[in-house]
Design an enzyme around this catalytic site. Structure first.
Site, PDB file in Angstrom:
ATOM      1  N   HIS A 157       0.838  -1.209   0.000  1.00  0.00           N
ATOM      2  CA  HIS A 157       0.000   0.000   0.000  1.00  0.00           C
ATOM      3  C   HIS A 157       0.864   1.246   0.000  1.00  0.00           C
ATOM      4  O   HIS A 157       2.005   1.241   0.486  1.00  0.00           O
ATOM      5  CB  HIS A 157      -0.966   0.012   1.187  1.00  0.00           C
ATOM      6  CG  HIS A 157      -0.316   0.071   2.536  1.00  0.00           C
ATOM      7  ND1 HIS A 157      -0.071   1.258   3.202  1.00  0.00           N
ATOM      8  CD2 HIS A 157       0.129  -0.903   3.358  1.00  0.00           C
ATOM      9  CE1 HIS A 157       0.494   1.002   4.370  1.00  0.00           C
ATOM     10  NE2 HIS A 157       0.637  -0.305   4.496  1.00  0.00           N
ATOM     11  N   ASP A 216      -0.611   4.458   0.908  1.00  0.00           N
ATOM     12  CA  ASP A 216      -1.073   5.441   1.881  1.00  0.00           C
ATOM     13  C   ASP A 216      -0.281   5.261   3.173  1.00  0.00           C
ATOM     14  O   ASP A 216       0.300   4.193   3.431  1.00  0.00           O
ATOM     15  CB  ASP A 216      -2.566   5.296   2.144  1.00  0.00           C
ATOM     16  CG  ASP A 216      -2.943   3.920   2.688  1.00  0.00           C
ATOM     17  OD1 ASP A 216      -2.532   2.918   2.081  1.00  0.00           O
ATOM     18  OD2 ASP A 216      -3.649   3.842   3.715  1.00  0.00           O
ATOM     19  N   ASP A 233       6.632   1.138   5.794  1.00  0.00           N
ATOM     20  CA  ASP A 233       5.201   0.843   5.813  1.00  0.00           C
ATOM     21  C   ASP A 233       4.443   1.795   4.895  1.00  0.00           C
ATOM     22  O   ASP A 233       3.920   2.783   5.351  1.00  0.00           O
ATOM     23  CB  ASP A 233       4.689   0.977   7.256  1.00  0.00           C
ATOM     24  CG  ASP A 233       3.228   0.622   7.405  1.00  0.00           C
ATOM     25  OD1 ASP A 233       2.733  -0.207   6.629  1.00  0.00           O
ATOM     26  OD2 ASP A 233       2.574   1.191   8.306  1.00  0.00           O
ATOM     27  N   GLU A 249      -5.123   1.355   2.950  1.00  0.00           N
ATOM     28  CA  GLU A 249      -4.887   0.278   3.920  1.00  0.00           C
ATOM     29  C   GLU A 249      -4.965   0.785   5.345  1.00  0.00           C
ATOM     30  O   GLU A 249      -5.512   0.117   6.226  1.00  0.00           O
ATOM     31  CB  GLU A 249      -3.518  -0.358   3.656  1.00  0.00           C
ATOM     32  CG  GLU A 249      -3.260  -1.638   4.441  1.00  0.00           C
ATOM     33  CD  GLU A 249      -2.646  -1.396   5.816  1.00  0.00           C
ATOM     34  OE1 GLU A 249      -2.620  -2.344   6.625  1.00  0.00           O
ATOM     35  OE2 GLU A 249      -2.201  -0.258   6.094  1.00  0.00           O
ATOM     36  N   GLU A 250      -4.421   1.955   5.603  1.00  0.00           N
ATOM     37  CA  GLU A 250      -4.339   2.459   6.968  1.00  0.00           C
ATOM     38  C   GLU A 250      -5.688   2.865   7.550  1.00  0.00           C
ATOM     39  O   GLU A 250      -5.824   3.019   8.757  1.00  0.00           O
ATOM     40  CB  GLU A 250      -3.382   3.659   7.043  1.00  0.00           C
ATOM     41  CG  GLU A 250      -1.950   3.362   6.632  1.00  0.00           C
ATOM     42  CD  GLU A 250      -1.208   2.466   7.606  1.00  0.00           C
ATOM     43  OE1 GLU A 250      -1.829   1.997   8.582  1.00  0.00           O
ATOM     44  OE2 GLU A 250      -0.007   2.227   7.379  1.00  0.00           O
ATOM     45  N   ASP A 256       4.394  -6.444   4.227  1.00  0.00           N
ATOM     46  CA  ASP A 256       3.855  -5.368   5.056  1.00  0.00           C
ATOM     47  C   ASP A 256       3.768  -5.804   6.517  1.00  0.00           C
ATOM     48  O   ASP A 256       2.848  -5.427   7.220  1.00  0.00           O
ATOM     49  CB  ASP A 256       2.472  -4.965   4.530  1.00  0.00           C
ATOM     50  CG  ASP A 256       1.948  -3.685   5.172  1.00  0.00           C
ATOM     51  OD1 ASP A 256       2.765  -2.856   5.602  1.00  0.00           O
ATOM     52  OD2 ASP A 256       0.711  -3.524   5.250  1.00  0.00           O
ATOM     53  N   HIS A 265       4.844   3.321  12.169  1.00  0.00           N
ATOM     54  CA  HIS A 265       3.842   4.203  12.792  1.00  0.00           C
ATOM     55  C   HIS A 265       4.448   5.068  13.895  1.00  0.00           C
ATOM     56  O   HIS A 265       3.704   5.749  14.597  1.00  0.00           O
ATOM     57  CB  HIS A 265       2.650   3.415  13.354  1.00  0.00           C
ATOM     58  CG  HIS A 265       1.780   2.806  12.312  1.00  0.00           C
ATOM     59  ND1 HIS A 265       0.542   2.267  12.590  1.00  0.00           N
ATOM     60  CD2 HIS A 265       1.946   2.625  10.976  1.00  0.00           C
ATOM     61  CE1 HIS A 265      -0.001   1.787  11.486  1.00  0.00           C
ATOM     62  NE2 HIS A 265       0.846   1.994  10.500  1.00  0.00           N
TER      63      HIS A 265
END
Length: 454
Positions: free
Chosen positions: A86, A88, A117, A151-152, A176, A426
């Site tokens: 992904h 995003d 990520d 995805e997030e 991922d 994150h």
């Protein structure tokens, strides 16, 4: 070494790979307001356009479905290997040493939101296609690098792809998550219990609030009532009395909802501190359910939903959010269960318990378990690649969390984070050691090649 030619080719184009990752990371692709042609905002659309342009520049077939999921493809055949990532990212947040969208290199590390990520792994997989093609390696399954853009925020992008006729992979993985490989992601059951408040009881509760998210152990909780209240002193409990009100605050310890035993639930701690009071009414029913059916246990025993399996673990139950405002009350349960669980039986027992305490089920949804046998073609091939590329013999993982792999059948999570590496995804200063990043791309490339062989 089996993959020497592939590995050397990846190293030979390392500068181009890093440059493309930097270009992508410099795009702030946090989800924004929907616009025509940009369903998740300008940033995710720009990141999608960048990846598609890269694929075309490298000479591959490209495509997308309504700017939600794009792909770059190589090879021919009726079967398709899917590599799902992904583009995003989560918001940058505070506390960065280097600009979160600067993609700067310092001390052999590449810094920026999305480096791991998941922009870095997506770009690495695209260049992996180039290596396979440039070396003329034979494949009899097509290889499609797929990249979603939501995805997030819930994976609506892949749901849309499936619902609108996107081709489903025959076999595949998502870079991922973690190495060596995640072969099982527990099934999940999410419940919101509560209802309208009609019976205020003997003690007037003005408000109760606790938690940050359903999938996080309640770290803090606050209760406010009219009048006096008896409170048992204890660790993490604070009491304040003023203006004819009593305020009780509880401090716990947050943890991910898939591992609630690692936390201390502040809501449970608060309820235990005030349990000698007879509140009565609807608040009492909520408190009794939480203390009697959950308490400090996190394995579902008291709810009758405890399942255990040596291979995939046991049930976990997390109390996340708790709310009471005098008009409505609610609390959330995030339940993860192993392959031995019976989801229908779980549903029935939860509904029966709620009914016994006069609580309504306001929301209820389940996500099936992801389980791919360790003896399957997919797991055996990927584990063999990992061992050949790293020289490390490790066992595949079963986890309570969920990854992008749950989007498709016969797909598992495979990298890019190596065992023992610090948790930076994150977090402020998300970064990747360039040497390890390139090694993960070598592993991804070899994995794509092996899965493309029937």
């Amino acid at each position: 070494m089996k993959y020497e030619a592939l590995n050397q080719h990846i190293l030979g184009i390392a500068d181009a790979i890093i440059q493309a990752i930097q270009e992508s990371v410099r795009i702030d692709s946090v989800r924004g307001a929907a616009e025509p042609g940009a369903p998740y905002g300008k940033g995710p659309r720009a990141a999608l356009d960048h990846a598609l342009a890269l694929g075309k520049q490298l000479g591959f077939r490209t495509g997308h479905i309504d700017h939600r999921v794009g792909w770059i493809e190589y090879g021919s055949g009726s079967e398709m290997v899917g590599v799902l990532g992904h583009l995003d990212v989560v918001p940058a947040g505070e506390g960065w040493e280097y600009p979160p969208f600067g993609a700067e290199i310092h001390g052999g590390k590449l810094y920026g939101r999305g480096v791991l990520d998941d922009k870095g792994p997506v770009i690495g997989a695209i260049f992996g296609l180039k290596a396979i093609r440039d070396l003329g390696l034979p494949v009899n399954r097509r290889i499609r690098v797929m990249f979603g853009t939501d995805e997030e925020c819930g994976c609506s992008c892949v749901k849309y792809y499936i619902e609108h006729g996107g081709e489903l992979p025959t076999i595949g993985f998502t870079p991922d998550a973690d190495y060596p490989l995640i072969f099982c992601e527990k099934g999940t059951t999410n419940v919101v219990l509560g209802g309208a408040v009609g019976d205020y009881g003997q003690i007037r509760v003005l408000r109760m609030e606790g938690g940050t998210a359903p999938n996080v152990v309640t770290p803090r909780c606050r209760l406010e009532v009219e009048g006096d209240l008896s409170v048992e002193p204890g660790t993490g409990i604070r009491v304040k009395k003023s203006d004819g009100r009593t305020i009780v605050e509880a401090e716990g310890k947050g943890a991910h909802g898939s591992t609630p035993s690692l936390g201390i639930n502040a809501a449970v701690r608060l309820f235990r501190a005030v349990r000698k009071n007879r509140f009565g009414g609807d608040f009492q029913r909520m408190m009794d359910f939480i203390l009697e059916k959950l308490g400090t246990e996190t394995n579902g025993e008291k709810l009758g939903i405890r399942y255990r399996d040596e291979e995939t673990g046991e049930t976990t139950v997390n109390l996340g959010l708790v709310h009471y405002d005098g008009a409505r009350m609610s609390f959330t349960l995030d339940i993860r269960h192993p392959k031995t669980a019976d989801p229908e039986a779980m549903r029935d027992r939860i509904f029966q318990a709620a009914k016994a305490y006069g609580l309504a089920i306001e929301k209820f949804w389940q996500v099936p378990i992801l389980y791919v046998s360790k003896d399957s073609e997919l797991v055996c091939k990927l584990m063999a690649v990992y061992e050949a590329q790293t020289g490390r013999h490790e066992e595949p993982l079963a986890i309570g969390g969920g990854t992008y792999a749950k989007s498709f059948r016969n797909m598992v999570a495979f990298g890019p984070v190596f065992p023992g590496d610090p948790e930076v995804i994150h977090q402020p200063n998300e970064c990747a050691e360039l040497q390890k990043l390139m090694q993960s791309f070598q592993i991804t490339t070899a994995a794509m090649y092996e899965l493309a062989q029937k």
